[in-house]
Design a protein around this motif. Sequence first.
Motif, PDB file in Angstrom:
ATOM      1  N   ALA A 261       0.829  -1.202   0.000  1.00 49.51           N
ATOM      2  CA  ALA A 261       0.000   0.000   0.000  1.00 49.51           C
ATOM      3  C   ALA A 261       0.864   1.252   0.000  1.00 49.51           C
ATOM      4  CB  ALA A 261      -0.935  -0.010   1.206  1.00 49.51           C
ATOM      5  N   ALA A 293      -1.827  -5.019  -5.424  1.00 47.11           N
ATOM      6  CA  ALA A 293      -2.510  -3.946  -4.702  1.00 47.11           C
ATOM      7  C   ALA A 293      -3.236  -3.040  -5.684  1.00 47.11           C
ATOM      8  CB  ALA A 293      -1.499  -3.139  -3.883  1.00 47.11           C
ATOM      9  N   GLN A 295      -5.590   0.641  -5.737  1.00 50.14           N
ATOM     10  CA  GLN A 295      -5.995   1.833  -4.995  1.00 50.14           C
ATOM     11  C   GLN A 295      -7.315   2.379  -5.506  1.00 50.14           C
ATOM     12  OE1 GLN A 295      -3.142   5.018  -5.220  1.00 50.14           O
ATOM     13  NE2 GLN A 295      -4.510   6.521  -4.295  1.00 50.14           N
ATOM     14  N   VAL A 305      -6.946   0.877  -0.177  1.00 50.08           N
ATOM     15  CA  VAL A 305      -6.067  -0.027  -0.920  1.00 50.08           C
ATOM     16  C   VAL A 305      -6.481  -1.459  -0.608  1.00 50.08           C
ATOM     17  CG1 VAL A 305      -3.715  -0.814  -1.299  1.00 50.08           C
ATOM     18  CG2 VAL A 305      -4.140   1.606  -0.862  1.00 50.08           C
TER      19      VAL A 305
END
Length: 327
Positions: A261, A293, A295, A305
């Motif tokens: 993140a 990951a 976002q 995230v």
Amino acid sequence: MTSSAMASQTRGLHRGAHRALFPQVRTVRPPVAPAPVDRELVHRAQLHDVLPTKLTRHDDTNFTVSARRPHDHRLFMTADGRYTASFVLETIRQTTLLVSHAELGVPLGHHFVMWDMGHRLDAQLPAFCTPSEGLTLDVEVTDLRRRGAVPSGVALEMKIRAAGHSVGAGSIRFNITSPAAYTRIRGSLPTSGTPALAAALPDPVDPPAVHHVQACDVVLAAADRPGRWQLRADPTNTLFFDRVNDHIPAMVLVEAAQQAAGLLVPRGRFIPLSSRMNFSRYVELDQPCWIEAHQDTTEDGTTTVRVTGHQNEQLAFVIEFADTTAR
């Protein structure tokens, strides 16, 4: 006045003058940090990694645990003195182990299989506190299943306080297995004590990029595309492996998600104020695990995230972070 009376009066004056000029100073001792609980009760080998300091029982399902806040810790604090999500989540995890062993009747040596865990903070924890200030967790057992006299499944809800004020909440759900049952389920597998595992580690991403100094604390290696990394966990790092283990511990996966993140969110270090996580299978030590990951930003400006881990093309865990301060 006789000479002896004058001498006595003079001595009295001198004593009075001494008290006036050099008043007695009362020594103020700094507060002493409470001693941590027994390391075995929270499954930690190093005393400086033990967070709970006191357990109070209210009834069969309600307890209070006091926990210290370390002033200097490689995983629990950032370089600028802020506490990471790992600190709050590790406090929740250790509180769970303490209550389970000390109050719910789980024998030492039994294995905890975590399914879900999460936390929420209403604001970032203050960076500075005296040794006597820590966190207080009010624990409620919301689900308890037993196999005979020993719990086989437990769910806990926790309210988190600091300096007497409510600052957030936490939750956790897990199963418990005996050593014999765990051996039947897991069989014979490589352990973190196998030297070949450390030799086969891929190169880490640059430590400063994930706000670390030591390469052994970096749990991500560069992969083939943006937003994707290979999990790497140094089995010689006692912060991650303070005892022999046959799989990647859940808190290493939490650290991997935090680091991912932090690499994904462009504005400084990502300090999540809340998390939700689900662990669906063990992450094995000797097989590649791929971390991805993604976002997103909600309508109220909260940065979120979502981090996933796949091993052998199967989903092993999902960890979702949210941080209103990252925008």
